[in-house]
Design a protein around this motif. Structure first.
Motif, PDB file in Angstrom:
ATOM      1  N   GLY A   1       4.411  14.184  -9.203  1.00  0.00           N
ATOM      2  CA  GLY A   1       5.452  15.180  -8.929  1.00  0.00           C
ATOM      3  C   GLY A   1       5.481  15.720  -7.514  1.00  0.00           C
ATOM      4  N   HIS A   2       4.953  14.956  -6.537  1.00  0.00           N
ATOM      5  CA  HIS A   2       4.889  15.451  -5.159  1.00  0.00           C
ATOM      6  C   HIS A   2       6.085  15.063  -4.303  1.00  0.00           C
ATOM      7  CE1 HIS A   2       0.939  16.959  -5.888  1.00  0.00           C
ATOM      8  NE2 HIS A   2       0.398  15.769  -6.054  1.00  0.00           N
ATOM      9  N   LEU A   3       7.046  14.314  -4.842  1.00  0.00           N
ATOM     10  CA  LEU A   3       8.174  13.861  -4.034  1.00  0.00           C
ATOM     11  C   LEU A   3       9.468  14.590  -4.360  1.00  0.00           C
ATOM     12  CD1 LEU A   3       7.561   9.998  -3.989  1.00  0.00           C
ATOM     13  CD2 LEU A   3       7.058  11.653  -2.192  1.00  0.00           C
ATOM     14  N   GLU A   4       9.385  15.583  -5.233  1.00  0.00           N
ATOM     15  CA  GLU A   4      10.593  16.286  -5.654  1.00  0.00           C
ATOM     16  C   GLU A   4      11.212  17.108  -4.524  1.00  0.00           C
ATOM     17  OE1 GLU A   4       9.441  18.544  -9.009  1.00  0.00           O
ATOM     18  OE2 GLU A   4       9.040  16.801 -10.286  1.00  0.00           O
ATOM     19  N   LYS A   5      10.403  17.520  -3.543  1.00  0.00           N
ATOM     20  CA  LYS A   5      10.921  18.343  -2.437  1.00  0.00           C
ATOM     21  C   LYS A   5      10.882  17.586  -1.115  1.00  0.00           C
ATOM     22  CE  LYS A   5       9.562  22.688  -4.640  1.00  0.00           C
ATOM     23  NZ  LYS A   5       8.784  23.946  -4.496  1.00  0.00           N
ATOM     24  N   HIS A   6      10.999  16.259  -1.174  1.00  0.00           N
ATOM     25  CA  HIS A   6      11.029  15.455   0.038  1.00  0.00           C
ATOM     26  C   HIS A   6      12.270  15.821   0.858  1.00  0.00           C
ATOM     27  CE1 HIS A   6      11.251  11.922   2.650  1.00  0.00           C
ATOM     28  NE2 HIS A   6      10.000  11.665   2.325  1.00  0.00           N
ATOM     29  N   HIS A   7      12.124  15.870   2.181  1.00  0.00           N
ATOM     30  CA  HIS A   7      13.218  16.352   3.020  1.00  0.00           C
ATOM     31  C   HIS A   7      14.429  15.422   3.031  1.00  0.00           C
ATOM     32  CE1 HIS A   7      10.803  13.765   5.702  1.00  0.00           C
ATOM     33  NE2 HIS A   7      11.919  13.540   6.362  1.00  0.00           N
ATOM     34  N   PHE A   8      14.272  14.167   2.572  1.00  0.00           N
ATOM     35  CA  PHE A   8      15.415  13.263   2.480  1.00  0.00           C
ATOM     36  C   PHE A   8      16.225  13.496   1.207  1.00  0.00           C
ATOM     37  CE2 PHE A   8      13.320   9.859   5.335  1.00  0.00           C
ATOM     38  CZ  PHE A   8      13.914  10.421   6.453  1.00  0.00           C
ATOM     39  N   ASN A   9      15.695  14.354   0.306  1.00  0.00           N
ATOM     40  CA  ASN A   9      16.397  14.672  -0.939  1.00  0.00           C
ATOM     41  C   ASN A   9      16.770  13.401  -1.717  1.00  0.00           C
ATOM     42  OD1 ASN A   9      17.447  16.446  -2.834  1.00  0.00           O
ATOM     43  ND2 ASN A   9      19.499  16.404  -1.936  1.00  0.00           N
TER      44      ASN A   9
ATOM     45  N   SER B   1      16.617  10.903  -4.939  1.00  0.00           N
ATOM     46  CA  SER B   1      16.490  11.061  -6.388  1.00  0.00           C
ATOM     47  C   SER B   1      15.305  10.255  -6.911  1.00  0.00           C
ATOM     48  CB  SER B   1      17.770  10.609  -7.089  1.00  0.00           C
ATOM     49  OG  SER B   1      17.899   9.202  -7.009  1.00  0.00           O
ATOM     50  N   ARG B   2      14.857  10.610  -8.097  1.00  0.00           N
ATOM     51  CA  ARG B   2      13.737   9.897  -8.712  1.00  0.00           C
ATOM     52  C   ARG B   2      14.056   8.413  -8.915  1.00  0.00           C
ATOM     53  NH1 ARG B   2       9.262  12.008 -11.018  1.00  0.00           N
ATOM     54  NH2 ARG B   2       8.070  10.688 -12.446  1.00  0.00           N
ATOM     55  N   ASP B   3      15.277   8.125  -9.363  1.00  0.00           N
ATOM     56  CA  ASP B   3      15.674   6.732  -9.566  1.00  0.00           C
ATOM     57  C   ASP B   3      15.640   5.947  -8.261  1.00  0.00           C
ATOM     58  OD1 ASP B   3      16.002   7.086 -12.265  1.00  0.00           O
ATOM     59  OD2 ASP B   3      18.181   7.376 -12.162  1.00  0.00           O
ATOM     60  N   ASN B   4      16.069   6.586  -7.169  1.00  0.00           N
ATOM     61  CA  ASN B   4      16.043   5.901  -5.875  1.00  0.00           C
ATOM     62  C   ASN B   4      14.625   5.689  -5.366  1.00  0.00           C
ATOM     63  OD1 ASN B   4      18.721   5.321  -5.447  1.00  0.00           O
ATOM     64  ND2 ASN B   4      19.163   7.237  -4.374  1.00  0.00           N
ATOM     65  N   TRP B   5      13.715   6.614  -5.708  1.00  0.00           N
ATOM     66  CA  TRP B   5      12.308   6.391  -5.335  1.00  0.00           C
ATOM     67  C   TRP B   5      11.782   5.131  -5.993  1.00  0.00           C
ATOM     68  CZ3 TRP B   5      10.457   7.989  -1.164  1.00  0.00           C
ATOM     69  CH2 TRP B   5      10.626   9.284  -0.683  1.00  0.00           C
ATOM     70  N   TYR B   6      12.144   4.925  -7.265  1.00  0.00           N
ATOM     71  CA  TYR B   6      11.721   3.696  -7.944  1.00  0.00           C
ATOM     72  C   TYR B   6      12.284   2.467  -7.240  1.00  0.00           C
ATOM     73  CZ  TYR B   6       9.929   6.390 -11.923  1.00  0.00           C
ATOM     74  OH  TYR B   6       9.215   7.250 -12.728  1.00  0.00           O
ATOM     75  N   CYS B   7      13.516   2.553  -6.756  1.00  0.00           N
ATOM     76  CA  CYS B   7      14.133   1.439  -6.029  1.00  0.00           C
ATOM     77  C   CYS B   7      13.411   1.189  -4.701  1.00  0.00           C
ATOM     78  CB  CYS B   7      15.614   1.720  -5.769  1.00  0.00           C
ATOM     79  SG  CYS B   7      16.632   1.751  -7.252  1.00  0.00           S
TER      80      CYS B   7
ATOM     81  N   VAL C   1       0.849  -1.198   0.000  1.00  0.00           N
ATOM     82  CA  VAL C   1       0.000   0.000   0.000  1.00  0.00           C
ATOM     83  C   VAL C   1       0.887   1.252   0.000  1.00  0.00           C
ATOM     84  CG1 VAL C   1      -1.673   1.340   1.337  1.00  0.00           C
ATOM     85  CG2 VAL C   1      -1.975  -1.131   1.074  1.00  0.00           C
ATOM     86  N   ALA C   2       1.963   1.206   0.780  1.00  0.00           N
ATOM     87  CA  ALA C   2       2.916   2.320   0.762  1.00  0.00           C
ATOM     88  C   ALA C   2       3.537   2.463  -0.624  1.00  0.00           C
ATOM     89  CB  ALA C   2       4.001   2.092   1.815  1.00  0.00           C
ATOM     90  N   ALA C   3       3.801   1.336  -1.296  1.00  0.00           N
ATOM     91  CA  ALA C   3       4.362   1.367  -2.647  1.00  0.00           C
ATOM     92  C   ALA C   3       3.388   2.016  -3.628  1.00  0.00           C
ATOM     93  CB  ALA C   3       4.714  -0.045  -3.106  1.00  0.00           C
ATOM     94  N   ILE C   4       2.104   1.725  -3.492  1.00  0.00           N
ATOM     95  CA  ILE C   4       1.083   2.335  -4.350  1.00  0.00           C
ATOM     96  C   ILE C   4       1.036   3.845  -4.121  1.00  0.00           C
ATOM     97  CG2 ILE C   4      -1.410   2.497  -4.790  1.00  0.00           C
ATOM     98  CD1 ILE C   4      -1.559  -0.510  -4.064  1.00  0.00           C
ATOM     99  N   TYR C   5       1.071   4.244  -2.863  1.00  0.00           N
ATOM    100  CA  TYR C   5       1.020   5.668  -2.531  1.00  0.00           C
ATOM    101  C   TYR C   5       2.249   6.399  -3.068  1.00  0.00           C
ATOM    102  CZ  TYR C   5      -0.064   9.805   0.316  1.00  0.00           C
ATOM    103  OH  TYR C   5      -0.372  11.071   0.742  1.00  0.00           O
ATOM    104  N   LEU C   6       3.424   5.792  -2.890  1.00  0.00           N
ATOM    105  CA  LEU C   6       4.649   6.383  -3.406  1.00  0.00           C
ATOM    106  C   LEU C   6       4.603   6.529  -4.921  1.00  0.00           C
ATOM    107  CD1 LEU C   6       7.608   4.793  -1.411  1.00  0.00           C
ATOM    108  CD2 LEU C   6       7.101   7.196  -1.674  1.00  0.00           C
ATOM    109  N   SER C   7       4.123   5.484  -5.606  1.00  0.00           N
ATOM    110  CA  SER C   7       4.032   5.524  -7.071  1.00  0.00           C
ATOM    111  C   SER C   7       3.147   6.678  -7.524  1.00  0.00           C
ATOM    112  CB  SER C   7       3.479   4.200  -7.610  1.00  0.00           C
ATOM    113  OG  SER C   7       4.373   3.131  -7.380  1.00  0.00           O
ATOM    114  N   THR C   8       2.034   6.875  -6.819  1.00  0.00           N
ATOM    115  CA  THR C   8       1.100   7.949  -7.178  1.00  0.00           C
ATOM    116  C   THR C   8       1.728   9.321  -6.943  1.00  0.00           C
ATOM    117  OG1 THR C   8      -0.765   6.512  -6.575  1.00  0.00           O
ATOM    118  CG2 THR C   8      -1.215   8.878  -6.764  1.00  0.00           C
TER     119      THR C   8
END
Length: 269
Positions: A100-108, A110-116, A88-95
């Protein structure tokens, strides 16, 4: 004295599973989770909110709007709590990533790492699924949610289409190949030669895992886009596959999205 037949006995109390505190780790970062006795890890809405850097209320609204998989468990102090599989967390992250809501995440991250991270979250839920050809499917990993829909192409051919909450239509790799009487091993066989054949069809290399509600259970499916399937069916049609030819003819007459829209409309009436 005989007991009256009208007297109702109390229903058997529901026994909710107990969970222990645990954690989920990726690339040096650690998030708190709960864990069932069988080892499955789950997150509360608060824990998921910390993972994605959003509010707890936003997480709750997302899960409720999509009717995603939910469990009720008993934590250490005896309190009941709603928790959710890591998928469920994976679905939310994918959405969030797609929008484009994860570009300013405080952990900084990268997009490629989000996919991982999405793939790592989903791995626990997908162990029973065979791995698609690893020489070809090397793109991004996404997890989507949706509902199944049976679509009839002609009198003799029907197949299950996945209607995703993102608005996209996809077809599970086993379903799309089954309807033309071919084995799903065509996707699974791991060899550079097969990967080259898939590349020649210009298929997407991304892996899209779909979590679909079938009655009261959730199933995980690897699904391809409609455009990918038109290419695959065209490949087999050129080889004389009659089922593939029939599907393409049906799509040419009305259009595959029109066939799906009609099935949705018929299901709503």
């Amino acid at each position: 004295m005989k007991q009256s037949k009208n007297i109702k006995t109390d229903p058997k109390p529901i026994r909710y599973p107990k969970v222990t505190y645990s954690h989920w780790q990726f690339s040096g970062k650690i998030w708190r989770t709960y864990q069932l006795p069988d080892g499955q890890k789950l997150m509360s809405d608060r824990q998921m909110a910390l993972l994605v850097g959003r509010s707890k209320k936003a997480v709750q609204k997302f899960i409720e709007s999509r009717r995603l998989e939910t469990h009720i468990v008993r934590v250490g102090n005896g309190r009941l709590m709603r928790v959710y599989p890591l998928s469920v967390a994976a679905i939310y992250l994918s959405t969030l990533l797609r929008e484009g809501h994860l570009e300013k995440h405080h952990f900084n991250i990268s997009r490629d790492n989000w996919y991982c991270i999405i793939k790592a979250l989903s791995d626990n839920e997908s162990e029973s699924n065979p791995i698609l050809n690893c020489y070809f499917f090397t793109g991004n990993y996404l997890v989507e949610s949706g509902e199944p829909l049976q679509v009839r192409f002609d009198a003799n051919i029907s197949l299950q289409v996945l209607v995703l909450h993102s608005g996209e239509y996809r077809i599970d790799y086993r379903e799309g190949i089954r309807c033309i009487n071919r084995s799903a091993d065509w996707f699974i066989h791991e060899s550079p030669k097969k990967a080259k054949s898939l590349a020649n069809l210009r298929l997407s290399r991304d892996i899209v895992e779909c979590r679909i509600r079938i009655q009261e259970e959730f199933q995980s499916m690897y699904a391809l886009s409609l455009q990918d399937w038109l290419s695959i069916w065209g490949y087999f049609a050129k080889k004389g596959n009659r089922k593939a030819i029939a599907i393409l003819n049906a799509c040419a007459r009305e259009g595959i999205e029109a066939l799906i829209a009609r099935a949705i409309e018929e299901g709503a009436t």
